[in-house]
Structures are given as structure tokens and as C-alpha cells.
Write an enzyme that holds these catalytic residues in place. Structure first.
Site, PDB file in Angstrom:
ATOM      1  N   SER A 132     -28.581  58.288 116.248  1.00  0.00           N
ATOM      2  CA  SER A 132     -28.806  59.766 115.809  1.00  0.00           C
ATOM      3  C   SER A 132     -28.612  60.546 117.664  1.00  0.00           C
ATOM      4  O   SER A 132     -27.882  59.868 118.402  1.00  0.00           O
ATOM      5  CB  SER A 132     -30.294  59.836 116.179  1.00  0.00           C
ATOM      6  OG  SER A 132     -31.122  59.899 117.030  1.00  0.00           O
ATOM      7  N   LYS A 133     -28.419  61.629 118.108  1.00  0.00           N
ATOM      8  CA  LYS A 133     -28.719  62.413 119.092  1.00  0.00           C
ATOM      9  C   LYS A 133     -29.756  61.503 119.850  1.00  0.00           C
ATOM     10  O   LYS A 133     -28.721  61.226 121.633  1.00  0.00           O
ATOM     11  CB  LYS A 133     -28.906  63.265 119.308  1.00  0.00           C
ATOM     12  CG  LYS A 133     -27.971  64.452 120.042  1.00  0.00           C
ATOM     13  CD  LYS A 133     -28.556  65.505 119.390  1.00  0.00           C
ATOM     14  CE  LYS A 133     -27.217  66.678 119.955  1.00  0.00           C
ATOM     15  NZ  LYS A 133     -27.322  68.409 120.080  1.00  0.00           N
ATOM     16  N   ARG A 134     -30.125  60.977 119.965  1.00  0.00           N
ATOM     17  CA  ARG A 134     -31.409  60.248 120.320  1.00  0.00           C
ATOM     18  C   ARG A 134     -30.369  59.124 121.454  1.00  0.00           C
ATOM     19  O   ARG A 134     -31.253  58.514 122.612  1.00  0.00           O
ATOM     20  CB  ARG A 134     -32.426  60.343 120.142  1.00  0.00           C
ATOM     21  CG  ARG A 134     -33.734  59.305 121.006  1.00  0.00           C
ATOM     22  CD  ARG A 134     -35.034  59.230 120.192  1.00  0.00           C
ATOM     23  NE  ARG A 134     -34.722  58.693 118.619  1.00  0.00           N
ATOM     24  CZ  ARG A 134     -34.831  57.458 118.552  1.00  0.00           C
ATOM     25  NH1 ARG A 134     -34.787  56.532 118.850  1.00  0.00           N
ATOM     26  NH2 ARG A 134     -34.614  57.523 117.319  1.00  0.00           N
ATOM     27  N   HIS A 135     -29.698  58.600 120.338  1.00  0.00           N
ATOM     28  CA  HIS A 135     -29.325  56.916 120.894  1.00  0.00           C
ATOM     29  C   HIS A 135     -27.581  56.744 121.125  1.00  0.00           C
ATOM     30  O   HIS A 135     -27.360  56.225 121.761  1.00  0.00           O
ATOM     31  CB  HIS A 135     -28.442  56.232 119.373  1.00  0.00           C
ATOM     32  CG  HIS A 135     -29.994  56.039 118.588  1.00  0.00           C
ATOM     33  ND1 HIS A 135     -30.309  56.828 117.371  1.00  0.00           N
ATOM     34  CD2 HIS A 135     -31.091  55.189 119.171  1.00  0.00           C
ATOM     35  CE1 HIS A 135     -31.566  55.822 116.491  1.00  0.00           C
ATOM     36  NE2 HIS A 135     -31.810  55.407 117.928  1.00  0.00           N
ATOM     37  N   GLY A 136     -27.613  58.498 121.250  1.00  0.00           N
ATOM     38  CA  GLY A 136     -25.807  58.264 121.841  1.00  0.00           C
ATOM     39  C   GLY A 136     -24.797  58.963 120.992  1.00  0.00           C
ATOM     40  O   GLY A 136     -23.476  59.082 121.385  1.00  0.00           O
TER      41      GLY A 136
END
Ligand code: GLU
Length: 474
Positions: free
Chosen positions: A246-250
Site C-alpha cells: 500500500s501507499k504506506r509501504h511504498g
């Protein structure tokens, strides 16, 4: 005696993004594998934009995908082709398939299809189109038709996937796919088939979310008289916690990595190692990737994204790159930080002293702003700690001694600071720290001798004087 003709197949791969969102690292890895495979075999890398979903595609996404690929250096040899520009061709193939009997018009209404599905579900069957219009002889007036592909009724399709091995699909599981909607527009899987055929793609390398589309695509290719390409379905990239990226992970735009100060070769190096290895080698140049990467060695399990490793690799690439190669990106990052730099040579010197101290070019730029902009304030805590009236006297001595230096370069500057410190019976650090505060405003910089050498004699004196005045010295 007849001559034997040797036909050498040209490898043709493609990257086929749907511009419904930006290019993120999963897409970039797919592009990298296709690109590297083509390059390794002296083949052709085709770029195809799958923009038939008009509602969800956008020109911004197209521009961003092209920019991302071009920043990464994954240059294509053909294209970009746009599916929206190929509608006439799809129509032509649909007509041809109707003529050869590989496709048929289906007049089932929505109500009939709903009823069919409800019945199948009630009987515990998987809902699927039952093929009732397959052998229809007449046109059903008043009902607009769709066109369906006549999927084989029995037998199996074996996808001999390079990454996943043999995956078998039974034809009874595959119903007759709609290839043209009632308004005549072609559907996604059909466009892919026509494109892969027309573009003579020999190797389809894509995400394994497309594995289930493959048997249908192979059946259609077969019906069109084509040999199916080799398929390689790449496993997903997961977040470090094993969840979907997800966005949080990259899962952010590839250009985000440019903006954050990553080198494209470091990002590509990072991505090539997700699911592929070559002994225990971690650092690969782009040339090595082209030389060593083989799709057959890609692991079929999903791999996890690790931002720390990416940052480490980025620094390794910065350390290994010729300094001249980092000049342009560092200049770009400095410009984003509000600093315009003309000279290449000063940037090269900065790179040489800063690259062991920063993981990214953005960080390097931030740490280097002081070379171009005198401090407007001094770190108060550090001043309280390092600047005493005694030190101010030493600083005055040092300024005078530096003023006598015939040669303004790191070694004599170092010797000068060191002998001034010795004369005052203090450590070099005790004297270097206030100098550092004076020239850069804080207590972190590259070695003080190199810092002053790069800063230049004039600027060093201006800053030393200003700090001395500020701190109450003379
Ligand atoms: N357009 C598809 C995607 O972006 C890829 C299709 C393919 O490679 O066959 O996921």
C-alpha cells in the site's frame, strides 16, 4: 539440394500498463524484467498503453508512466502504442472471427442472463454463460448483440509458465468471453490478444494477477492461428508486514523515489533482487542486470518491500558512481531546495565529501545547502557547548593563521587548524567545532578541512568574521 534457412527468433517483450493510476514499483519491476530480458537477448522492448477503460484512464497517468519509465532509463524500442488508437484493427479482427466461426453474436438480454445465473447458483453450479447463442442461425431483431469468443468446449489449456511452471486450466471452466460489447467496443482480454499477435510478442512478462486471463488469451491466439508467446507471471511485491503493498509501504509513484533522492539504478537494483538472485551478490549495475538477469531464475513466491535495504543500496550506488554522474541529480535536488548552482566542479567536490554521509541525494542536498547559503542562525545548544571566550581567542588566532596560507586546500587547512589547536593546547575537535558552527550554523558537516576548502577562502573568512562578531569576539 535445397538450402537450409536458419531463422533466428527476435525476442520481443512488452510492457503494457493501464493508465488508471501512476506507475508504482510493482509496475516498474514488471517493466524492468521485460526490458532486461529483451536487452539481454538483443531483442525489442515494446511499450503499449492499455487505455481502453476510458472512464478510469487519464492523460496525467499516461504522462506520469512515460516520465517514470524515462527517469528509470527503461527505454522502449517500439511504441508507445495506444489501444484507443487501434479500435479499427480490433473491429477488423472481430469481423474476421465472426466470419471464420470463432466468434458469434449473442443476443441474450440482461434479464435472460440474470435468470441463467440465478438458476445455476440455485443448482449449486458456478455461474457462467451457457453458450445458448453459439449455434444461433438467425438474428434476433430488436436486441443488440454482443460478440462472444467460441471457447473450446473440452480439453485443457496448459500454461507452461516460466515462473509458475505448468498451470492447467480445463476448458469447461472457461465460458465464452465477450470480445465486443453491444456498442461494438472491444473488451480488455481481446485487445491484449490482438496486440500481442500484431506486435509479435514472443515473451509476455507481467504480474501474476493476470495468470487467470492467460488460458482464454491462449485459446483466442490459437483461434487466430498464432502460436502463444512464452508467459512469465511475476509474483506480487508485498509490504514488509506481508500485507498487500500500500501507499504506506511504498506503493507510491516511481517519481516519488526520484523526488526522495533515489538513483534510478539503485531502485532498479533493488527491484531486480525482489524474487531473483545471482549468488550472494547484492549490488548490480544496470549492465550487470542486463547481462545476468534471466526470467527463468525468478522465484514464484511474493517478496516483501524493504525501504531500509533500498536506502542502503542507494548509498552504495552513490558511493560507486563516478562523481560526475551525480552532478545533474544533485543540482536538481539543490534547485528544489532553492539553490541554483552553475559550476560542476563544486558539485563534484561536494559529492566526494558527502556521499558517505547521506543515503539519498535529497539528504545530500539538504546537508549541502550551507555551501551556497551562509547560516542565518547558529545552533544555540552547540554554541553554548563549544563557544567560550577562550575558544573565541583561538578562533581569532586561527583566522589569522588561515589568512597566511599560500595554498587553500584541505591538507594545509588541516595542518593549520591542527597546529593552532596544539599551540593552545586543545584538541583539534575543540577548535574545529566552533569553526564548523561558524561556517554552517550547526555541528554536522563533512571534515572541516574539506568543508573550508570547498567553501573557498573568501567565504570562509566572511563567515568566520560574522560568527565572531555574533558571538562577541573581535
Ligand atoms: N494492462 C495490464 C495492467 O496494467 C497488463 C496486461 C498485460 O500485461 O497483459 O495490469
Amino acid at each position: 539440394m535445397g538450402s537450409v534457412k536458419l531463422q533466428i527468433m527476435t525476442i520481443r517483450t512488452r510492457f503494457a500498463p493501464s493508465p488508471t493510476g501512476f506507475l508504482h514499483i510493482g509496475g516498474l519491476r514488471t517493466a524492468l524484467f521485460s526490458w532486461a530480458y529483451a536487452r539481454r537477448h538483443g531483442g525489442v522492448f515494446v511499450l503499449r498503453v492499455e487505455d481502453t477503460d476510458l472512464e478510469r484512464s487519464s492523460s496525467e497517468a499516461i504522462a506520469q508512466i512515460l516520465d517514470g519509465l524515462s527517469w528509470a532509463g527503461l527505454s522502449h524500442d517500439e511504441g508507445p502504442y495506444f489501444q484507443t488508437q487501434r479500435f479499427d484493427r480490433y473491429k477488423e479482427v472481430i469481423e474476421a472471427m465472426l466470419a471464420t466461426g470463432h466468434a458469434y453474436r449473442c443476443y441474450c438480454t440482461k434479464g435472460e442472463l440474470d435468470q441463467m445465473r440465478a438458476q445455476q447458483t440455485a443448482q449449486g453450479q458456478k455461474p457462467r454463460y451457457d453458450g445458448r447463442c453459439r449455434d444461433l442461425k438467425e438474428v434476433r431483431l430488436g436486441v443488440t448483440s454482443v460478440v462472444r469468443f467460441k471457447n473450446p468446449l473440452d480439453g485443457a489449456v496448459v500454461v507452461d509458465d516460466v515462473v509458475h511452471g505448468k498451470v492447467v486450466f480445463q476448458n469447461v471452466e472457461l465460458d465464452d468471453l465477450i470480445i465486443a460489447r453491444s456498442d461494438g467496443t472491444p473488451t480488455y482480454n481481446f485487445c491484449v490478444v490482438v496486440d500481442d499477435m500484431d506486435m509479435k510478442i514472443t515473451h509476455v512478462i507481467r504480474g501474476d494477477d493476470h495468470l487467470n486471463n492467460t488460458p482464454r488469451q491462449m485459446n483466442m491466439l490459437l483461434a487466430l492461428g498464432c502460436k502463444a508467446p512464452v508467459y512469465a507471471h511475476l509474483p506480487m511485491i508485498l509490504g514488509s508486514d506481508g500485507a498487500k503493498l500500500s501507499k504506506r509501504h511504498g506503493a507510491v509513484s516511481v517519481l516519488h523515489y526520484r523526488d526522495e533522492g533515489y538513483l534510478p539504478e539503485a531502485l532498479l537494483n533493488y527491484l531486480v533482487r525482489l524474487g531473483w538472485s545471482h549468488g550472494d551478490q547484492e549490488i548490480f549495475s544496470l549492465d550487470e542486470i542486463v547481462e545476468l538477469f534471466d526470467i527463468a531464475d525468478v522465484n514464484k513466491s511474493a517478496s516483501a518491500f524493504d525501504g531500509d535495504k533500498l536506502a542502503w543500496l542507494n548509498q552504495q550506488h552513490m558511493i560507486r558512481a563516478p562523481a560526475a554522474q551525480l552532478v545533474a541529480p544533485l543540482r536538481w535536488h539543490l534547485a528544489r531546495a532553492g539553490i541554483t548552482v552553475g559550476s560542476d566542479s563544486i558539485l563534484e567536490q561536494i559529492i566526494l565529501v558527502q556521499r558517505e554521509r547521506a543515503k539519498t541525494l535529497k539528504e545530500m542536498a539538504a546537508n549541502s545547502v550551507f555551501f551556497f547559503k551562509a547560516p542565518t542562525a547558529y545552533d544555540e545548544k552547540a554554541v553554548n557547548k563549544h563557544v567560550t571566550s577562550e575558544i573565541l581567542k583561538s578562533l581569532a588566532d586561527l583566522a589569522a593563521a588561515l589568512g597566511r596560507l599560500p595554498d587553500w586546500s584541505a591538507v594545509p587547512i588541516h595542518d593549520c587548524i591542527s597546529s593552532c589547536a596544539a599551540a593552545r593546547d586543545i584538541t583539534l575537535g575543540k577548535l574545529a567545532q566552533p569553526v564548523r558552527l561558524a561556517v554552517c550554523g550547526g555541528s554536522v558537516s563533512p571534515p572541516i578541512d574539506a568543508t573550508l576548502a570547498i567553501l573557498g577562502r573568501e567565504e570562509t573568512f566572511v563567515r568566520l568574521r560574522r560568527a565572531q562578531e555574533h558571538w562577541g569576539g573581535t
